[in-house]
Motif scaffolding. Sequence first.
Motif, PDB file in Angstrom:
ATOM      1  N   PHE A  20      14.662  69.670  38.516  1.00 34.92           N
ATOM      2  CA  PHE A  20      14.653  68.832  39.710  1.00 34.92           C
ATOM      3  C   PHE A  20      13.233  68.446  40.125  1.00 34.92           C
ATOM      4  O   PHE A  20      13.044  67.496  40.886  1.00 34.92           O
ATOM      5  CB  PHE A  20      15.368  69.548  40.860  1.00 34.92           C
ATOM      6  N   TYR A  21      12.258  69.176  39.625  1.00 35.30           N
ATOM      7  CA  TYR A  21      10.861  68.864  39.922  1.00 35.30           C
ATOM      8  C   TYR A  21      10.207  68.089  38.782  1.00 35.30           C
ATOM      9  O   TYR A  21       9.300  67.296  39.000  1.00 35.30           O
ATOM     10  CB  TYR A  21      10.096  70.156  40.201  1.00 35.30           C
ATOM     11  N   LEU A  22      10.694  68.312  37.561  1.00 40.45           N
ATOM     12  CA  LEU A  22      10.174  67.601  36.398  1.00 40.45           C
ATOM     13  C   LEU A  22      10.845  66.243  36.216  1.00 40.45           C
ATOM     14  O   LEU A  22      10.290  65.351  35.574  1.00 40.45           O
ATOM     15  CB  LEU A  22      10.390  68.437  35.137  1.00 40.45           C
ATOM     16  N   ASN A  23      12.071  66.117  36.726  1.00 37.10           N
ATOM     17  CA  ASN A  23      12.853  64.877  36.604  1.00 37.10           C
ATOM     18  C   ASN A  23      13.075  64.492  35.143  1.00 37.10           C
ATOM     19  O   ASN A  23      13.028  63.306  34.782  1.00 37.10           O
ATOM     20  CB  ASN A  23      12.171  63.728  37.361  1.00 37.10           C
ATOM     21  N   LYS A  24      13.317  65.493  34.319  1.00 37.70           N
ATOM     22  CA  LYS A  24      13.593  65.286  32.904  1.00 37.70           C
ATOM     23  C   LYS A  24      14.692  66.246  32.461  1.00 37.70           C
ATOM     24  O   LYS A  24      14.889  67.295  33.076  1.00 37.70           O
ATOM     25  CB  LYS A  24      12.343  65.544  32.055  1.00 37.70           C
ATOM     26  N   PRO A  25      15.417  65.914  31.383  1.00 35.69           N
ATOM     27  CA  PRO A  25      16.416  66.847  30.850  1.00 35.69           C
ATOM     28  C   PRO A  25      15.751  68.143  30.402  1.00 35.69           C
ATOM     29  O   PRO A  25      14.596  68.133  29.943  1.00 35.69           O
ATOM     30  CB  PRO A  25      17.008  66.087  29.648  1.00 35.69           C
ATOM     31  N   THR A  26      16.471  69.247  30.526  1.00 35.97           N
ATOM     32  CA  THR A  26      15.904  70.548  30.189  1.00 35.97           C
ATOM     33  C   THR A  26      16.924  71.419  29.454  1.00 35.97           C
ATOM     34  O   THR A  26      18.128  71.241  29.611  1.00 35.97           O
ATOM     35  CB  THR A  26      15.444  71.292  31.456  1.00 35.97           C
ATOM     36  N   ILE A  27      16.393  72.365  28.678  1.00 36.62           N
ATOM     37  CA  ILE A  27      17.216  73.311  27.920  1.00 36.62           C
ATOM     38  C   ILE A  27      16.652  74.716  28.124  1.00 36.62           C
ATOM     39  O   ILE A  27      15.436  74.913  28.106  1.00 36.62           O
ATOM     40  CB  ILE A  27      17.212  72.991  26.411  1.00 36.62           C
ATOM     41  N   GLY A  28      17.539  75.687  28.296  1.00 38.13           N
ATOM     42  CA  GLY A  28      17.123  77.081  28.373  1.00 38.13           C
ATOM     43  C   GLY A  28      17.332  77.768  27.036  1.00 38.13           C
ATOM     44  O   GLY A  28      18.420  77.668  26.449  1.00 38.13           O
ATOM     45  N   VAL A  29      16.307  78.441  26.546  1.00 31.42           N
ATOM     46  CA  VAL A  29      16.366  79.163  25.274  1.00 31.42           C
ATOM     47  C   VAL A  29      15.938  80.604  25.537  1.00 31.42           C
ATOM     48  O   VAL A  29      14.751  80.880  25.721  1.00 31.42           O
ATOM     49  CB  VAL A  29      15.433  78.535  24.219  1.00 31.42           C
ATOM     50  N   ALA A  30      16.887  81.512  25.579  1.00 29.54           N
ATOM     51  CA  ALA A  30      16.584  82.908  25.910  1.00 29.54           C
ATOM     52  C   ALA A  30      16.721  83.812  24.689  1.00 29.54           C
ATOM     53  O   ALA A  30      17.619  83.626  23.872  1.00 29.54           O
ATOM     54  CB  ALA A  30      17.499  83.391  27.030  1.00 29.54           C
ATOM     55  N   LYS A  31      15.839  84.802  24.613  1.00 27.46           N
ATOM     56  CA  LYS A  31      15.868  85.737  23.487  1.00 27.46           C
ATOM     57  C   LYS A  31      16.844  86.883  23.728  1.00 27.46           C
ATOM     58  O   LYS A  31      17.259  87.559  22.792  1.00 27.46           O
ATOM     59  CB  LYS A  31      14.456  86.282  23.238  1.00 27.46           C
ATOM     60  N   SER A  32      17.176  87.125  24.992  1.00 25.42           N
ATOM     61  CA  SER A  32      18.111  88.195  25.323  1.00 25.42           C
ATOM     62  C   SER A  32      19.169  87.675  26.291  1.00 25.42           C
ATOM     63  O   SER A  32      19.000  86.622  26.918  1.00 25.42           O
ATOM     64  CB  SER A  32      17.366  89.392  25.933  1.00 25.42           C
ATOM     65  N   TYR A  33      20.240  88.424  26.428  1.00 31.00           N
ATOM     66  CA  TYR A  33      21.389  87.976  27.207  1.00 31.00           C
ATOM     67  C   TYR A  33      21.322  88.434  28.653  1.00 31.00           C
ATOM     68  O   TYR A  33      21.165  89.630  28.929  1.00 31.00           O
ATOM     69  CB  TYR A  33      22.675  88.491  26.559  1.00 31.00           C
ATOM     70  N   LEU A  34      21.442  87.500  29.564  1.00 32.39           N
ATOM     71  CA  LEU A  34      21.558  87.803  30.980  1.00 32.39           C
ATOM     72  C   LEU A  34      23.038  87.995  31.291  1.00 32.39           C
ATOM     73  O   LEU A  34      23.802  87.035  31.338  1.00 32.39           O
ATOM     74  CB  LEU A  34      20.988  86.667  31.835  1.00 32.39           C
TER      75      LEU A  34
END
Length: 225
Positions: free
Chosen positions: A124-138
């Motif tokens: 919402f601050y970057l105003n661009k599409p984003t992806i989350g890439v996590a190494k561990s599981y939340l």
Amino acid sequence: MKNEELFKREQEKWISKISLKNNFELADIHMVAGIDIAYWTEGKVDYGVCCIVVIDYITKQIIEEVEYWGKIDVPYISGYLAFRELPLIMEATKKLQCKPDLYMFDGNGYLHYRNMGIATHASFYLNKPTIGVAKSYLKIKDTDFQMPKNEMGDFTYIEVDGDVYGAVLRTRKDVKPIFISCGNWIDLETSIKITLHFVEKNSRLPITTRYADLATHASRRKYTQ
């Protein structure tokens, strides 16, 4: 009012504006940025450094690298890490000469207690599409995940109360999977496709967030010597 209550209100105002649909054509993605943050403590003061590595989508060559480091003023509160990281991220983006078409974060997006991990919150601050890439599981609401097959590209969905929060993705055979989630303005299928596009033989991580991760560790060593 406590920080946690303020942070919760801030995130709740954005939740209805999350879109898990592409607002772009894949052919229009030319530059993709990977973002990561590393922390350290000196005395009783916390510091952090944010590194951004921008990579050409076609050639996979690095276009630009920037970093920003500074004191951390926001205390750590579980589930509200975005508030601790966002100031560093926004200062680092100000240093960019190019304009990335999409941002990939070392962290979660929709795969979060309130669907507001750093990848989603920052969008919402970057105003661009984003992806989350996590190494561990939340882990959310005691929901476990199903391990994908031991084949590159295989994945399973992570569902919580019937809602798909993300995916467990096997990026290479015989390595641990990673956890992909939409940030914003992108669907999960495209998030997985872009992630796999940037995976090379020497790591299970896409080079976007992998290079950013390596850069933050190098920067932290530099600032703590």
